[in-house]
Enzyme design. Sequence first.
Site, PDB file in Angstrom:
ATOM      1  N   ASP A  98       0.972  -1.256  -0.058  1.00 42.57           N
ATOM      2  CA  ASP A  98       0.121  -0.021  -0.252  1.00 42.57           C
ATOM      3  C   ASP A  98       0.744   1.179   0.132  1.00 42.57           C
ATOM      4  OD1 ASP A  98      -2.010   1.965   0.557  1.00 42.57           O
ATOM      5  OD2 ASP A  98      -2.864   0.943   2.264  1.00 42.57           O
ATOM      6  N   ARG A 152       4.944   2.049  10.380  1.00 48.47           N
ATOM      7  CA  ARG A 152       4.922   3.289   9.364  1.00 48.47           C
ATOM      8  C   ARG A 152       5.955   4.151  10.062  1.00 48.47           C
ATOM      9  NH1 ARG A 152      -1.465   3.610   7.955  1.00 48.47           N
ATOM     10  NH2 ARG A 152      -1.695   1.451   7.084  1.00 48.47           N
ATOM     11  N   GLN A 167      -4.002  -3.870  12.261  1.00 46.46           N
ATOM     12  CA  GLN A 167      -5.638  -3.747  12.146  1.00 46.46           C
ATOM     13  C   GLN A 167      -6.149  -4.896  11.398  1.00 46.46           C
ATOM     14  OE1 GLN A 167      -5.489  -0.416   9.250  1.00 46.46           O
ATOM     15  NE2 GLN A 167      -5.478  -1.874   7.645  1.00 46.46           N
ATOM     16  N   ASP A 278     -14.785   6.720   4.970  1.00 47.66           N
ATOM     17  CA  ASP A 278     -14.184   6.506   6.343  1.00 47.66           C
ATOM     18  C   ASP A 278     -15.421   6.345   7.386  1.00 47.66           C
ATOM     19  OD1 ASP A 278     -11.648   6.388   5.394  1.00 47.66           O
ATOM     20  OD2 ASP A 278     -11.184   8.365   5.992  1.00 47.66           O
ATOM     21  N   GLU A 291     -11.042   8.373  13.653  1.00 47.80           N
ATOM     22  CA  GLU A 291     -11.370   7.078  12.504  1.00 47.80           C
ATOM     23  C   GLU A 291     -11.214   5.817  12.969  1.00 47.80           C
ATOM     24  OE1 GLU A 291      -9.101   5.714   8.792  1.00 47.80           O
ATOM     25  OE2 GLU A 291      -9.320   7.852   8.810  1.00 47.80           O
ATOM     26  N   SER A 294     -11.483   2.558   7.372  1.00 47.85           N
ATOM     27  CA  SER A 294     -11.350   2.942   6.218  1.00 47.85           C
ATOM     28  C   SER A 294     -11.653   1.760   5.255  1.00 47.85           C
ATOM     29  CB  SER A 294     -10.090   3.601   5.902  1.00 47.85           C
ATOM     30  OG  SER A 294      -9.791   3.987   4.568  1.00 47.85           O
TER      31      SER A 294
END
Length: 377
Positions: A98, A152, A167, A278, A291, A294
Amino acid sequence: MAAGLILIFSYLDKNYNLLIEKTWQQAYNVIEKNLNIKEIRMKHLIIPEDYQSALTLHDTQIAIKTVKDFFQNLLADRLNLQRVSAPLFVDPGSGLNDNLNGIERPVTFGIREQDEKTAEIVHSLAKWKRYALKKYGFSMGEGIYTDMNAIRRDEDTDNIHSIFVDQWDWEKVISREQRSLDFLKETVRTVYKVLRKTEKYMAIQYDYIEEILPHDIFFITTGELEDMYPQAAPKEREYLICKEKGAACIMQIGDKLKSGEPHDGRAPDYDDWALNADIVVYYPVLDIALELSSMGIRVDETALETQLAKAGCKERANLPFQKSILAGELPLTIGGGIGQSRICMFFLRKAHIGEVQCSLWKDEICTEAEKHGIQLL
C-alpha cells in the site's frame, strides 16, 4: 577631578543598566524559546483534565482481548469472512504494498539467503487481499479477514497515531452490479452495527463504560462536507460533523474537491475514489473526531486507469498487481481496514493509543503521560 569621577560613574551606570537589560532580554528569549519547544512537543499529546484509567494494566490486557474476540467474531459472521494468514513483508516489485499517500517510506531489509534481495514491511494489505481472494479460490459473496501488523516509520505520532499499526484487514468478492454507493452504504451500516453491538457488550462487561454511539451513522460526501464548512480544513470538518452527529460516514475520498485539493490522500490503485468511505466517530475523552475504519469498493480497470492518470503515476500500470486488474484477472471486491488499537482505545475509553498497544514514543511524551495517569505499555 570630581567632574571626571562623575563622568566615569555615569558611564559605568549607563553601561551597567544596558548590561542588565541585555541579560534579562537574553534570559527572556531563552525562557520563551523553551516555552515554545514545550508547546510544540505537547501538541503531540492531549492530556484530558483529571484523566485516570479505569483499569489497571493487568485488567486492561484482559479487556483488550475481550474487545477483539467479540468484535472480530461478529464482524466475520455479519460479512461472511474467513480468517486467513497474511504476509508481514512483500516484494517491492510486485506492486502489492500500500503506497498510502505516496510519500511514506516503507521499512526495507535485505534477505541474505537471496543475495540481499530487498523486502518491504507492509503498510497495509489493501492490495494483497484482492490477490489472495483469487489465489485461495473464494467465490462471490465470500470474503477474508486477517490480523495486519505494519510499521509506518514516517507517521506523526500523537494520542491516536503510532509507528506500529495493527488492524483487521478484510476483503470480499462482489459483482459488478454491487459496485455502487448503495452497496457501499449497506456495508458501512453492517460494520457500524457491529461497532454498536461491541460497545453495548463492553458496557455490560464494565460498569464505567457508557454507550455513546448514536443508533444510526450519518452519510456525507467530502464535497458536501466542504460545502458545509468551506473555511475549515478537512480534519476540522470531520470534527465538526462528528461533534454534531456522533458518527459519520465520510465518502468519496481521494479526488480533488472544488478547492483544488483532496479531502485526504488515497493511493490511486486500490479504492475507487468515487466509492470509498471512512467511519469517523466523536470521541469525548479527547474531544476529537476518531477514525475507526477506512473502506471502499476497489478499482476496476476503468477506475484504475483514470486514477493513475490523475495521480501522475501511469507507470504503475506496468506492475504485476495493477496489470492483473487492467486485464480483468482479479475479482471485483470491497474491503477495508479496522484499527484494532483504535477500537480498543475507543471502547475502553483510553486517552492514548499507547495504553492498548506496545510501541516507541518520545521520552518527553512518556514523562508527561506518566505524570498525568496515562499508562503507556
